[in-house]
Design a protein around this motif. Structure first.
Motif, PDB file in Angstrom:
ATOM      1  N   LEU A  90     -27.482 113.332   7.168  1.00  0.00           N
ATOM      2  CA  LEU A  90     -26.647 112.846   8.306  1.00  0.00           C
ATOM      3  C   LEU A  90     -25.115 113.229   7.913  1.00  0.00           C
ATOM      4  CD1 LEU A  90     -28.122 109.151   9.135  1.00  0.00           C
ATOM      5  CD2 LEU A  90     -28.522 111.431  10.151  1.00  0.00           C
ATOM      6  N   TYR A 114     -31.577 104.066  18.455  1.00  0.00           N
ATOM      7  CA  TYR A 114     -30.367 103.880  17.630  1.00  0.00           C
ATOM      8  C   TYR A 114     -29.518 102.695  18.165  1.00  0.00           C
ATOM      9  CZ  TYR A 114     -27.927 105.606  13.801  1.00  0.00           C
ATOM     10  OH  TYR A 114     -27.330 105.833  12.751  1.00  0.00           O
ATOM     11  N   THR A 133     -26.760 111.960  14.685  1.00  0.00           N
ATOM     12  CA  THR A 133     -27.342 110.765  14.687  1.00  0.00           C
ATOM     13  C   THR A 133     -29.089 110.491  15.183  1.00  0.00           C
ATOM     14  OG1 THR A 133     -26.635 109.913  16.711  1.00  0.00           O
ATOM     15  CG2 THR A 133     -25.393 109.380  14.940  1.00  0.00           C
ATOM     16  N   ARG A 189     -30.921 113.301  12.090  1.00  0.00           N
ATOM     17  CA  ARG A 189     -31.905 112.288  11.602  1.00  0.00           C
ATOM     18  C   ARG A 189     -33.306 112.471  11.403  1.00  0.00           C
ATOM     19  NH1 ARG A 189     -32.387 107.220  15.548  1.00  0.00           N
ATOM     20  NH2 ARG A 189     -33.769 108.998  16.367  1.00  0.00           N
TER      21      ARG A 189
END
Length: 424
Positions: free
Chosen positions: A55, A243, A263, A267
């Motif tokens: 990340l 998320y 993200t 990911r």
């Protein structure tokens, strides 16, 4: 820092007292914390920091910051290749059932990515001729169209993309314009200044400049108003249940798009560059502003020499005054375009093969846009997977040779081309 030359050298890594002057290589997958709460805050995006290199990594982030500053964006994410960058740029706003539009003259790998691989994922692509009228291009838009894509300078044909025109078309239909700026680099063109919304790069090429690493980049201008077109972009404008229910546009404003890539896509898909690769990329970036003018100067000299040679049928290089893209080059690339040109010989395809095989230090390689002069026959190599009809649609003639002019002494480059032509 305002000048590109200074950003190339000094951008990204800003050491404090007692810290390394040169960007360090943080060759670690993980980062330690003293408490569960500290790491929880990182996972919740409440704080910035590092916990897993897939990340974020300090080496990678410093190089991304430099590229972002060079392009004038609000955020940049680095990927494992230029192909990954273009895939991420599109997938960040598309899902099964959606549609994109792309110029047909783009790099063969991207043409295949959009026309074949994305099709298997339920995302369709319409390829348009970028020389068509506005009316013809706008006819390609559908209610489910999510973006318009082109290359500043097409690979391998050397067509110059009319960024301002296509930005206007894209925005009239409520979608962003994505521009692959690999060949021009931000030294010679900054697409955001002409209305582009997202820029991609294969950092493998001029940004590295030495053929030492494979990488890519996606840069967001922060200028596209996703909320004004919220119905088209639910992934950015509605809660992301994967998320913590974050709505990216609400939580991150102008950085919504680039935050979602990191993200969510990074990911899940993990197409990251290694820290060592980013370190090598940074070394290349430090001399980008010095190398690009030399590439352009040498390419112009070679293009003129080829054009005057009676064994050469045609030359495409936008720096030539009679090139069909010269006027667009003067607008978008006033300081030079790149070192890549296309040409064809009089005679057969076999003559082209004989010429290429007779070269001595000009190498036949798949690569393009580094310090060394190299050559390729796209119909046999990079575009080999395309049918004859697809080659025609992509603007790749069967006799087209892509010459990437390096930064050697131009007289030596011409001498090698000359001796190889003698046998044709």
């Amino acid at each position: 820092m305002k000048h590109l030359e200074t950003i190339c050298v000094q951008g990204g890594w800003q050491p404090g007292n007692g810290e390394p002057r040169v960007l360090p290589i943080y060759q670690s997958t993980t980062f330690k914390y003293s408490s569960t709460e500290e790491m929880a805050d990182l996972f919740d995006l409440k704080k910035e920091g590092y916990f897993y290199t897939r990340l974020a990594n300090p080496t990678n982030d410093a190089v991304a910051a430099k590229i972002n500053e060079l392009e004038g964006g609000v955020g940049c994410v680095l990927t494992s290749s230029g192909q990954a960058a273009n895939f991420f740029a599109v997938m960040n706003i598309c899902s099964a059932g959606d549609h994109i539009i792309a110029a047909n003259a783009i790099y063969g790998g991207t043409f295949n990515l959009f026309g074949v691989t994305l099709e298997k994922m339920g995302i369709s692509c319409t390829f348009i001729n970028q020389n068509s009228s506005d009316e013809e291009i706008e006819a390609a838009f559908r209610p489910n169209t999510k973006c318009l894509f082109g290359e500043t300078i097409s690979n391998p044909g050397g067509e110059v993309f009319d960024i301002e025109r296509f930005a206007g078309i894209a925005h009239r239909h409520g979608v962003p314009l994505i521009v692959d700026n690999t060949f021009a680099t931000p030294i010679n063109c900054r697409p955001f200044e002409w209305g582009a919304d997202i820029v991609t790069h294969s950092t493998t090429k001029y940004m590295d400049g030495h053929a030492t690493q494979v990488g890519g980049a996606v840069i967001d201008s922060g200028n596209f108003d996703w909320n004004a077109n919220a119905g088209k972009f639910p992934g950015l404008c509605t809660p992301d249940e994967s998320y913590h229910g974050i709505t990216y546009t609400e939580s991150f404003g102008r950085k919504a798009y680039i935050t979602k890539i990191t993200t969510q896509l990074m990911r899940d898909l993990g197409s990251i560059p290694g820290p060592m690769n980013c370190f090598l990329l940074n070394l290349g970036l430090e001399t980008l502003h010095l190398r690009m003018p030399r590439h352009c100067e040498n390419a112009m000299t070679v293009a003129k020499w080829l054009k005057a040679n009676d064994k050469v049928a045609w030359v495409h290089y936008c720096g030539l005054e009679d090139d069909p893209y010269h006027d667009l080059a003067r607008k978008y690339l006033p300081n030079g375009s790149c070192g890549v040109l296309a040409f064809g010989l009089k005679g057969s395809r076999e003559d082209a093969v004989k010429f290429m095989d007779s070269l001595k230090f000009v190498a036949i390689v798949t690569h393009v846009a580094d310090a060394r002069t190299c050559i390729l026959h796209p119909a046999s190599h990079t575009h080999r997977q395309l049918s004859d009809q697809q080659l025609k649609e992509a603007g790749v003639a069967p006799d087209l040779m892509r010459l990437s002019v390096g930064i050697e002494n131009v007289e030596d480059i011409i001498a090698d081309l000359s001796q190889a032509l003698e046998g044709v």
